[in-house]
Scaffold this motif. Structure first.
Motif, mmCIF file in Angstrom:
data_model
loop_
_atom_site.group_PDB
_atom_site.id
_atom_site.type_symbol
_atom_site.label_atom_id
_atom_site.label_comp_id
_atom_site.label_asym_id
_atom_site.label_seq_id
_atom_site.Cartn_x
_atom_site.Cartn_y
_atom_site.Cartn_z
ATOM 1 N N ASP A 115 0.696 -0.687 0.120
ATOM 2 C CA ASP A 115 0.269 -0.460 0.139
ATOM 3 C C ASP A 115 0.904 1.609 -0.034
ATOM 4 O OD1 ASP A 115 -2.056 -2.037 0.691
ATOM 5 O OD2 ASP A 115 -3.354 -1.314 2.047
ATOM 6 N N GLN A 116 2.365 1.102 0.282
ATOM 7 C CA GLN A 116 2.947 2.475 0.651
ATOM 8 C C GLN A 116 3.752 2.020 -0.656
ATOM 9 O OE1 GLN A 116 5.223 2.589 4.047
ATOM 10 N NE2 GLN A 116 4.196 1.081 5.094
ATOM 11 N N CYS A 117 3.521 1.834 -1.181
ATOM 12 C CA CYS A 117 4.475 1.574 -2.719
ATOM 13 C C CYS A 117 3.716 2.462 -4.403
ATOM 14 C CB CYS A 117 5.360 -0.391 -2.753
ATOM 15 S SG CYS A 117 6.867 0.031 -4.047
ATOM 16 N N THR A 118 2.127 0.889 -4.239
ATOM 17 C CA THR A 118 1.819 1.394 -5.324
ATOM 18 C C THR A 118 0.430 1.159 -5.153
ATOM 19 O OG1 THR A 118 1.499 0.429 -7.537
ATOM 20 C CG2 THR A 118 2.070 -1.316 -6.030
ATOM 21 N N SER A 119 -0.232 1.492 -6.123
ATOM 22 C CA SER A 119 -1.795 2.024 -6.266
ATOM 23 C C SER A 119 -2.962 1.443 -7.369
ATOM 24 C CB SER A 119 -2.741 3.481 -6.284
ATOM 25 O OG SER A 119 -2.411 3.459 -7.417
ATOM 26 N N SER A 120 -1.805 0.433 -7.988
ATOM 27 C CA SER A 120 -2.316 -0.810 -8.525
ATOM 28 C C SER A 120 -2.517 -1.832 -7.573
ATOM 29 C CB SER A 120 -1.298 -1.396 -9.239
ATOM 30 O OG SER A 120 -1.886 -2.007 -10.219
ATOM 31 N N LYS A 121 -3.825 -2.703 -8.183
ATOM 32 C CA LYS A 121 -4.998 -3.116 -7.441
ATOM 33 C C LYS A 121 -4.148 -4.895 -8.048
ATOM 34 C CE LYS A 121 -7.570 -0.628 -5.262
ATOM 35 N NZ LYS A 121 -7.475 -0.774 -4.034
ATOM 36 N N THR A 122 -3.787 -4.898 -9.113
ATOM 37 C CA THR A 122 -3.299 -6.222 -9.562
ATOM 38 C C THR A 122 -2.088 -6.114 -10.197
ATOM 39 O OG1 THR A 122 -3.646 -5.728 -11.934
ATOM 40 C CG2 THR A 122 -5.420 -7.155 -10.473
ATOM 41 N N GLY A 123 -1.813 -5.137 -10.535
ATOM 42 C CA GLY A 123 0.079 -4.965 -10.425
ATOM 43 C C GLY A 123 0.943 -5.065 -10.199
ATOM 44 N N GLY A 124 1.961 -4.394 -10.560
ATOM 45 C CA GLY A 124 3.361 -4.402 -10.067
ATOM 46 C C GLY A 124 3.681 -2.954 -10.138
ATOM 47 N N ARG A 125 4.828 -2.977 -8.777
ATOM 48 C CA ARG A 125 5.031 -1.359 -8.836
ATOM 49 C C ARG A 125 5.627 -0.780 -10.500
ATOM 50 N NH1 ARG A 125 6.681 3.006 -5.576
ATOM 51 N NH2 ARG A 125 7.609 4.810 -7.191
ATOM 52 N N THR A 126 5.859 0.310 -10.931
ATOM 53 C CA THR A 126 6.415 0.791 -12.259
ATOM 54 C C THR A 126 7.186 2.492 -12.351
ATOM 55 O OG1 THR A 126 4.264 -0.536 -13.552
ATOM 56 C CG2 THR A 126 5.882 1.297 -14.760
ATOM 57 N N LEU A 127 8.408 1.354 -12.445
ATOM 58 C CA LEU A 127 8.782 3.205 -12.423
ATOM 59 C C LEU A 127 9.368 3.843 -13.528
ATOM 60 C CD1 LEU A 127 12.231 2.288 -10.045
ATOM 61 C CD2 LEU A 127 10.195 3.666 -9.558
ATOM 62 N N SER A 128 9.424 4.871 -13.772
ATOM 63 C CA SER A 128 9.660 6.083 -15.015
ATOM 64 C C SER A 128 10.570 6.506 -14.980
ATOM 65 C CB SER A 128 8.571 6.292 -15.499
ATOM 66 O OG SER A 128 7.306 5.592 -15.991
ATOM 67 N N LEU A 129 11.984 6.606 -15.310
ATOM 68 C CA LEU A 129 13.311 7.589 -15.407
ATOM 69 C C LEU A 129 13.413 7.887 -17.316
ATOM 70 C CD1 LEU A 129 15.493 4.815 -13.622
ATOM 71 C CD2 LEU A 129 13.467 6.440 -12.675
ATOM 72 N N GLN A 130 14.430 9.146 -16.457
ATOM 73 C CA GLN A 130 14.556 9.783 -18.087
ATOM 74 C C GLN A 130 16.049 9.026 -18.472
ATOM 75 O OE1 GLN A 130 14.761 13.615 -18.751
ATOM 76 N NE2 GLN A 130 13.599 14.170 -16.719
ATOM 77 N N PRO A 131 16.669 8.973 -19.429
ATOM 78 C CA PRO A 131 17.946 8.169 -19.840
ATOM 79 C C PRO A 131 19.060 8.264 -18.775
ATOM 80 C CG PRO A 131 17.429 9.097 -21.630
ATOM 81 C CD PRO A 131 16.285 9.620 -20.705
ATOM 82 N N ARG A 132 19.590 7.728 -18.096
ATOM 83 C CA ARG A 132 21.023 7.999 -17.583
ATOM 84 C C ARG A 132 21.891 9.651 -17.112
ATOM 85 N NH1 ARG A 132 25.529 3.616 -15.849
ATOM 86 N NH2 ARG A 132 26.018 4.694 -13.667
ATOM 87 N N GLU A 133 21.864 9.864 -17.929
ATOM 88 C CA GLU A 133 22.946 11.324 -17.313
ATOM 89 C C GLU A 133 21.833 12.393 -17.287
ATOM 90 O OE1 GLU A 133 25.247 14.298 -20.456
ATOM 91 O OE2 GLU A 133 24.108 13.878 -21.799
ATOM 92 N N LEU A 134 20.405 12.295 -18.360
ATOM 93 C CA LEU A 134 19.243 13.588 -18.073
ATOM 94 C C LEU A 134 19.294 13.098 -16.276
ATOM 95 C CD1 LEU A 134 17.905 13.808 -20.864
ATOM 96 C CD2 LEU A 134 19.342 14.984 -19.900
ATOM 97 N N GLN A 135 18.782 12.053 -15.877
ATOM 98 C CA GLN A 135 18.234 11.450 -14.554
ATOM 99 C C GLN A 135 19.438 12.142 -13.590
ATOM 100 O OE1 GLN A 135 15.326 10.160 -14.051
ATOM 101 N NE2 GLN A 135 15.602 10.490 -12.250
ATOM 102 N N GLU A 136 20.571 11.698 -13.747
ATOM 103 C CA GLU A 136 21.425 12.077 -13.048
ATOM 104 C C GLU A 136 21.857 13.685 -12.310
ATOM 105 O OE1 GLU A 136 24.280 7.755 -12.939
ATOM 106 O OE2 GLU A 136 24.931 9.724 -13.460
ATOM 107 N N VAL A 137 21.512 14.276 -13.624
ATOM 108 C CA VAL A 137 21.506 15.712 -13.349
ATOM 109 C C VAL A 137 20.242 16.204 -12.809
ATOM 110 C CG1 VAL A 137 21.110 17.624 -14.635
ATOM 111 C CG2 VAL A 137 22.934 15.833 -15.230
ATOM 112 N N LEU A 138 19.156 15.321 -12.990
ATOM 113 C CA LEU A 138 17.839 15.776 -12.491
ATOM 114 C C LEU A 138 17.701 15.911 -10.441
ATOM 115 C CD1 LEU A 138 15.552 17.295 -13.054
ATOM 116 C CD2 LEU A 138 14.426 14.406 -13.031
#
Length: 571
Positions: free
Chosen positions: A460-483
């Motif tokens: 309940d603290q990780c995802t609101s999906s009733k049936t699926g697992g947790r999903t993450l969306s990231l930017q490409p590595r260089e951009l994500q690390e800068v962000l």
């Protein structure tokens, strides 16, 4: 034009002007002449003038910049040249010199615009200041924008349609009166479109206003049909006001052909073109509707860049940096001015502003922006392309967990970029890592197996999906690390204190508005408006240089008596 050096200050003019100025304060115009000398040489503007014909006034001797330093009209500026000893001193005129006609200033501005020399005056000033070490590359600069009201009246959709049609009829009545008399019912339309639309009040009833809008629409289509008829002179279609009418009608009306004939309807608000394309006035077709911080306006936007290097001299009461005089740190000067339509965002102008600064060899090492939260792509691109570090907020994590401040947001997961895998707070690893495109930008989608997430005790603290697992969306590595680094930084108090430097440009905007009237365009069109802003920037720089030469510190921030009382009680 025959370029010639500025005349020396006549002996009598200098003697009288200095005697009067001895009582103080020393006039700005005289100080500029003494310190900078021949700043705007005639030869720099030679390409804007012909080589034949009657000699014109020396461009360098025109009072255009000093005119904006006092926010004067052309006639008032000419009056000051005729009667002001300080301006006669600056321009090297005899005391009995009558000056020049006001039309010379207008003609000069037109020449600059026609030859693409809007930035010339600022370039010359900054070059002179670079030679004196008062501006340089590196260091710190800051940029912000503010609204500029176009030199036209704000009109609602009903008024805009009526005034556009009225303007077209006025031009056609002058250009082709005989044709117009046979093409439209002049007698009836003279009552309807004779007076300016804003000179009378439209009906208060919504139904009557809608009916009036449809009448305008039918009349406009009738006029356009007549202009494009086979027997009409073809040159009528090329008239700018007719082209504006056609564009305005395409944007605001449409015709539906039925068995009963053509039916004219107004477009609904949702069907109107985007703000960057929508016309806001028949007289200034480049003015646009803008919105910033809840304020709407019709016109343009100005982007101001200035130096903001730290100084060693501080005000004892407020701790703010001060300019102590010619022996102290250099003043903060405007290094760049850009005028755009009202819909252009600060982030969009970041690269063009730095291209402009690079052309002047004034790129900073750090640049403070209020860019409405810059993207990681912008931060990385500025570092790669210009070597400039942007000091600006970025958008924080917008996941439900981050917004709620509870649960496991993206930062709770460990990302192994080499193995292309993510590990959750309980030590489970992802099973899916795939490049994707989200809302037109490159991204990486990471998924955890539903069989792993389903029995998890902290699901309940990780995802609101009733049936699926947790999903993450990231930017490409260089951009994500800068962000991630930028997000971590802007939560630090030291970063916030450093970013406070950006707020100082608000004072520059206030000075520009209060002293030069920069917020209200004097002229129609973006090019003349941009020239106006460049002249305002040069005027502000001269005012700041004058204060620095005279040893005047920056004004302290105003504090109300009530705030002072509160400070004394809490100290």
């Amino acid at each position: 034009m025959r370029p010639r050096p500025w005349p020396k200050v006549p002996e009598l003019t200098g003697q009288v002007a200095r005697a009067v100025a001895a009582r103080g304060p020393y006039p700005l115009a005289m100080r500029v002449r003494d310190e900078l000398g021949e700043l705007f040489a005639d030869a720099e503007f030679a390409e804007a003038f012909g080589s034949r014909g009657r000699p014109g006034w020396s461009p360098g001797q025109l009072v255009t910049v000093l005119q904006f330093a006092e926010n004067l009209t052309d006639r008032a500026a000419v009056h000051r040249v005729r009667y002001g000893m300080d301006l006669k001193y600056a321009l090297g005129l005899e005391l009995d010199d009558p000056g020049f006609d006001a039309s010379v200033l207008s003609e000069f501005r037109t020449r600059l615009v026609e030859h693409g020399m809007e930035e010339k005056v600022l370039d010359l000033l900054l070059t002179a200041l670079k030679d004196r070490g008062l501006v340089k590359a590196g260091g710190r600069q800051r940029t912000d924008s503010t609204r500029v009201l176009a030199a036209v009246r704000d009109l609602n959709r009903l008024e805009l349609a009526g005034e556009t049609l009225r303007a077209a009829l006025e031009v056609l009545a002058c250009a082709a009166p005989d044709w117009l008399a046979g093409a439209v019912p002049v007698h009836d339309w003279a009552d309807r479109y004779g007076p300016r639309i804003h000179s009378w009040h439209p009906p208060a009833s919504t139904s009557k206003r809608e009916e009036m809008a449809l009448v305008y629409g039918r009349d406009g289509f009738a006029l356009l049909d007549a202009v494009h008829a086979p027997d009409a002179p073809t040159w009528l279609q090329e008239l700018p006001t007719v082209q504006v009418l056609r564009a305005m009608w395409v944007q605001n009306y449409h015709r539906t052909v039925t068995e009963a004939g053509a039916e004219v309807k107004r477009r609904e608000s949702k069907d109107l073109p985007p703000g960057r394309l929508r016309l806001a006035s028949p007289y200034d077709t480049d003015a646009r509707y803008g919105l910033k911080q809840g304020s709407w306006w019709t016109g343009y936007k100005i982007h101001i860049s200035e130096s903001c290097d730290e100084t060693d001299v501080q005000d004892a009461a407020t701790g703010q940096a001060m300019v102590s005089g010619a022996d102290g740190p250099p003043p903060r000067l405007i290094t760049g001015i850009a005028t755009t339509d009202a819909t252009v965002t600060d982030a969009e102008m970041t690269e063009p502003v730095h291209h402009m600064l690079a052309a002047r060899d004034l790129l900073p090492a750090e640049h403070f922006l209020d860019s409405g939260y810059a993207s990681a792509e912008l931060i990385v691109g500025m570092k790669k392309n210009f070597g400039v570090t942007l000091v600006t907020p970025v958008l924080m994590n917008s996941s439900p967990q981050a917004r709620a401040g509870a649960g496991f947001d993206r930062t709770a997961f460990t990302i192994d970029w080499d193995k292309r895998q993510a590990t959750c707070p309980r030590g489970d690893t992802s099973t899916w890592w795939s490049p994707a495109t989200l809302r037109g930008t490159k991204a990486i989608v990471i998924k955890f197996d539903k069989e792993t997430c389903r029995p998890c005790p902290v699901r309940d603290q990780c995802t609101s999906s009733k049936t699926g697992g947790r999903t993450l969306s990231l930017q490409p590595r260089e951009l994500q690390e800068v962000l991630d680094h930028a997000r971590l930084q802007q939560g630090d108090e030291q970063w916030r204190a450093k970013y406070g430097t950006r707020a100082g440009i608000e004072g520059t905007i206030h000075q520009a508005v209060a002293v030069t009237g920069m917020r209200r365009a004097r002229y129609l069109g973006p090019h003349k408006t941009d020239l106006e802003h460049v002249l305002c920037a040069v005027a502000l720089n001269l005012i700041r240089l004058d204060a620095w030469w005279n040893g005047h510190p920056l004004d302290r921030t105003r504090v109300s008596h009530l705030a002072r009382l509160d400070l004394s009680l809490t100290a």
